[in-house]
Design a protein around this motif. Structure first.
Motif, PDB file in Angstrom:
ATOM      1  N   ILE A 178      59.979  57.378  88.478  1.00  0.00           N
ATOM      2  CA  ILE A 178      60.577  56.080  88.828  1.00  0.00           C
ATOM      3  C   ILE A 178      59.795  54.963  88.150  1.00  0.00           C
ATOM      4  N   ASN A 179      60.478  54.236  87.289  1.00  0.00           N
ATOM      5  CA  ASN A 179      59.849  53.112  86.584  1.00  0.00           C
ATOM      6  C   ASN A 179      60.010  51.860  87.452  1.00  0.00           C
ATOM      7  N   ARG A 180      59.046  51.638  88.317  1.00  0.00           N
ATOM      8  CA  ARG A 180      59.116  50.529  89.260  1.00  0.00           C
ATOM      9  C   ARG A 180      59.140  49.177  88.565  1.00  0.00           C
ATOM     10  N   LYS A 181      58.399  49.074  87.475  1.00  0.00           N
ATOM     11  CA  LYS A 181      58.356  47.798  86.736  1.00  0.00           C
ATOM     12  C   LYS A 181      59.749  47.447  86.223  1.00  0.00           C
ATOM     13  N   ALA A 182      60.465  48.430  85.722  1.00  0.00           N
ATOM     14  CA  ALA A 182      61.819  48.186  85.237  1.00  0.00           C
ATOM     15  C   ALA A 182      62.738  47.776  86.379  1.00  0.00           C
ATOM     16  N   ILE A 183      62.540  48.375  87.546  1.00  0.00           N
ATOM     17  CA  ILE A 183      63.388  48.044  88.692  1.00  0.00           C
ATOM     18  C   ILE A 183      63.191  46.597  89.129  1.00  0.00           C
ATOM     19  N   VAL A 184      61.928  46.171  89.270  1.00  0.00           N
ATOM     20  CA  VAL A 184      61.707  44.795  89.743  1.00  0.00           C
ATOM     21  C   VAL A 184      61.985  43.757  88.664  1.00  0.00           C
ATOM     22  N   ASP A 185      61.731  44.102  87.392  1.00  0.00           N
ATOM     23  CA  ASP A 185      61.893  43.122  86.307  1.00  0.00           C
ATOM     24  C   ASP A 185      63.307  43.075  85.739  1.00  0.00           C
ATOM     25  N   LYS A 186      63.995  44.224  85.719  1.00  0.00           N
ATOM     26  CA  LYS A 186      65.290  44.274  85.042  1.00  0.00           C
ATOM     27  C   LYS A 186      66.480  44.497  85.977  1.00  0.00           C
ATOM     28  N   VAL A 187      66.236  45.158  87.110  1.00  0.00           N
ATOM     29  CA  VAL A 187      67.337  45.404  88.043  1.00  0.00           C
ATOM     30  C   VAL A 187      67.422  44.291  89.085  1.00  0.00           C
ATOM     31  N   LEU A 188      66.299  43.977  89.726  1.00  0.00           N
ATOM     32  CA  LEU A 188      66.292  42.972  90.788  1.00  0.00           C
ATOM     33  C   LEU A 188      66.079  41.552  90.258  1.00  0.00           C
ATOM     34  N   LYS A 189      65.022  41.374  89.490  1.00  0.00           N
ATOM     35  CA  LYS A 189      64.720  40.086  88.834  1.00  0.00           C
ATOM     36  C   LYS A 189      64.566  38.932  89.818  1.00  0.00           C
ATOM     37  N   THR A 190      64.026  39.227  91.016  1.00  0.00           N
ATOM     38  CA  THR A 190      63.825  38.161  92.003  1.00  0.00           C
ATOM     39  C   THR A 190      62.395  38.124  92.534  1.00  0.00           C
ATOM     40  N   GLY A 191      61.436  38.658  91.763  1.00  0.00           N
ATOM     41  CA  GLY A 191      60.028  38.485  92.080  1.00  0.00           C
ATOM     42  C   GLY A 191      59.381  39.553  92.932  1.00  0.00           C
ATOM     43  N   GLU A 192      60.108  40.622  93.276  1.00  0.00           N
ATOM     44  CA  GLU A 192      59.505  41.690  94.073  1.00  0.00           C
ATOM     45  C   GLU A 192      58.315  42.318  93.332  1.00  0.00           C
ATOM     46  N   LEU A 193      57.409  42.925  94.095  1.00  0.00           N
ATOM     47  CA  LEU A 193      56.220  43.548  93.523  1.00  0.00           C
ATOM     48  C   LEU A 193      56.399  45.060  93.429  1.00  0.00           C
ATOM     49  N   ALA A 194      56.206  45.621  92.256  1.00  0.00           N
ATOM     50  CA  ALA A 194      56.258  47.071  92.101  1.00  0.00           C
ATOM     51  C   ALA A 194      55.251  47.706  93.057  1.00  0.00           C
ATOM     52  N   ALA A 195      55.675  48.739  93.780  1.00  0.00           N
ATOM     53  CA  ALA A 195      54.838  49.333  94.828  1.00  0.00           C
ATOM     54  C   ALA A 195      54.289  50.694  94.414  1.00  0.00           C
ATOM     55  N   TYR A 196      52.984  50.819  94.535  1.00  0.00           N
ATOM     56  CA  TYR A 196      52.307  52.087  94.268  1.00  0.00           C
ATOM     57  C   TYR A 196      51.490  52.537  95.482  1.00  0.00           C
ATOM     58  N   SER A 197      51.638  51.789  96.576  1.00  0.00           N
ATOM     59  CA  SER A 197      51.028  52.128  97.865  1.00  0.00           C
ATOM     60  C   SER A 197      52.082  51.895  98.934  1.00  0.00           C
ATOM     61  N   PHE A 198      51.888  52.498 100.105  1.00  0.00           N
ATOM     62  CA  PHE A 198      52.836  52.293 101.190  1.00  0.00           C
ATOM     63  C   PHE A 198      52.568  50.958 101.891  1.00  0.00           C
ATOM     64  N   VAL A 199      51.288  50.664 102.097  1.00  0.00           N
ATOM     65  CA  VAL A 199      50.899  49.388 102.699  1.00  0.00           C
ATOM     66  C   VAL A 199      50.918  48.312 101.613  1.00  0.00           C
ATOM     67  N   PRO A 200      51.580  47.185 101.864  1.00  0.00           N
ATOM     68  CA  PRO A 200      51.615  46.124 100.860  1.00  0.00           C
ATOM     69  C   PRO A 200      50.281  45.396 100.749  1.00  0.00           C
ATOM     70  N   PRO A 201      50.068  44.649  99.669  1.00  0.00           N
ATOM     71  CA  PRO A 201      48.836  43.865  99.543  1.00  0.00           C
ATOM     72  C   PRO A 201      48.835  42.708 100.535  1.00  0.00           C
ATOM     73  N   GLY A 202      47.622  42.242 100.886  1.00  0.00           N
ATOM     74  CA  GLY A 202      47.500  41.047 101.716  1.00  0.00           C
ATOM     75  C   GLY A 202      47.516  41.279 103.205  1.00  0.00           C
ATOM     76  N   VAL A 203      47.510  42.537 103.644  1.00  0.00           N
ATOM     77  CA  VAL A 203      47.511  42.827 105.070  1.00  0.00           C
ATOM     78  C   VAL A 203      46.109  42.574 105.643  1.00  0.00           C
ATOM     79  N   SER A 204      46.054  41.983 106.815  1.00  0.00           N
ATOM     80  CA  SER A 204      44.792  41.598 107.438  1.00  0.00           C
ATOM     81  C   SER A 204      43.847  42.784 107.623  1.00  0.00           C
ATOM     82  N   HIS A 205      42.571  42.553 107.267  1.00  0.00           N
ATOM     83  CA  HIS A 205      41.509  43.546 107.430  1.00  0.00           C
ATOM     84  C   HIS A 205      41.808  44.856 106.695  1.00  0.00           C
ATOM     85  N   TYR A 206      42.535  44.753 105.595  1.00  0.00           N
ATOM     86  CA  TYR A 206      42.868  45.943 104.799  1.00  0.00           C
ATOM     87  C   TYR A 206      42.936  45.499 103.340  1.00  0.00           C
TER      88      TYR A 206
END
Length: 230
Positions: A29-57
Motif C-alpha cells: 500500500i503506497n500511503r503517500k500516493a493515497i494521501v497526496d493523489k487520491v485524497l489531497k486534503t492534508g491527511e498524514l500517511a500512517a505507519y503506526s496505529f497510534v497517531p502522532p501528538g498523543v499526550s505522554h506518548y
C-alpha cells in the motif's frame, strides 16, 4: 483528529493467520500516493496505529519498513507471499469490504490496484455503514475498511482495540499473549514514562504482526473526540 483510518485483517482465519501475508499486503500500500493523489486534503500517511501528538506518548512505534523505497517494498512483499505459498500459479484471493462513501471507494480501488502489483486478486464489496460495522464486529470479513478517533487523549484508547479481551471491537480477533501482557501492565503503571514504554513495546509487536494496516491519520482543527464509523 487523534484518529486512524485503517484496514483490519481477520488474522484468526487462514490464510491471514500468517503474518507474512499481512505484512506483504501492508507493504504494497503506497500511503503517500493515497494521501497526496487520491485524497489531497492534508491527511498524514500512517505507519503506526497510534497517531502522532498523543499526550505522554512521544514516539509511536512505526513499521520497520517505513523508509524502504516503494519499489523495494514491492519486491519484499512478493517474496513474503512466495514464502507463504502464493504466487502467479496460486494467487492470493480475498474480498476487501468498505462502507458506502466515495472516498472509501476511491481508496479501496487504489489499494486493490496496488495489490495487483504483487499478484494479489482482491474483490471489492460495499455495504451501508450499519451493516458494514455489524459484520466487522461479528468477524464476518477478510480485509475491511475501518476508522477510529479517540474518546480521550491517550495511546491506550487506540491500542486496547488489539487486546484479546476487547472482543467485538478487535475486528480481526488479533490475539498475542505478549501484547496483552504489556497492555495489562501499562494499565496498572502510574509512572507515565514507564507506561508509555510498555505501550510502545506493545505497539511494536502489533506493527510487526500487522493485524491492522494503518492507512492515514486524520487531520482537523476540530479536536472534539468522537468515534468515526461514517
Amino acid at each position: 483528529y487523534m484518529g486512524c483510518y485503517y484496514y483490519p485483517i481477520t488474522s484468526a482465519e487462514p490464510p491471514f493467520t500468517d503474518s507474512k501475508i499481512r505484512n506483504a499486503l501492508s507493504m504494497a500500500i503506497n500511503r503517500k500516493a493515497i494521501v497526496d493523489k487520491v485524497l489531497k486534503t492534508g491527511e498524514l500517511a500512517a505507519y503506526s496505529f497510534v497517531p502522532p501528538g498523543v499526550s505522554h506518548y512521544d514516539q509511536p512505534s512505526e513499521v520497520t519498513w517505513k523508509d524502504m523505497p516503494y519499489g523495494e517494498r514491492i519486491k519484499k512483499a512478493k517474496a513474503l507471499l512466495k514464502e507463504a505459498g502464493f504466487g502467479p500459479d496460486n494467487p492470493l484471493k480475498f474480498t476487501l469490504r468498505y462502507n458506502t462513501s466515495e472516498n472509501h471507494k476511491r481508496i479501496a480501488v487504489a489499494v486493490v490496484s496496488m495489490w495487483k502489483a504483487i499478484g494479489v486478486q482482491a474483490e471489492l464489496f460495499n455495504s451501508e455503514v450499519k451493516v458494514h460495522y455489524a459484520d466487522l464486529k461479528q468477524g464476518d470479513f477478510q480485509v475491511a475498511r475501518a476508522g477510529w478517533i479517540a474518546d480521550y487523549n491517550d495511546a491506550q484508547n487506540f491500542l486496547y482495540l488489539l487486546e484479546t479481551r476487547t472482543g467485538a471491537n478487535n475486528y480481526g480477533r488479533y490475539s498475542n499473549p505478549e501484547y496483552d501482557r504489556l497492555m495489562l501492565e501499562a494499565e496498572v503503571t502510574s509512572d507515565l514514562k514507564k507506561r508509555a514504554m510498555l505501550m510502545q513495546k506493545a505497539e511494536r509487536l502489533a506493527m510487526d504482526d500487522q493485524p491492522v494496516m494503518p492507512i492515514y491519520h486524520y487531520v482537523s482543527k476540530n479536536l472534539v473526540a468522537k468515534k468515526v464509523q461514517g
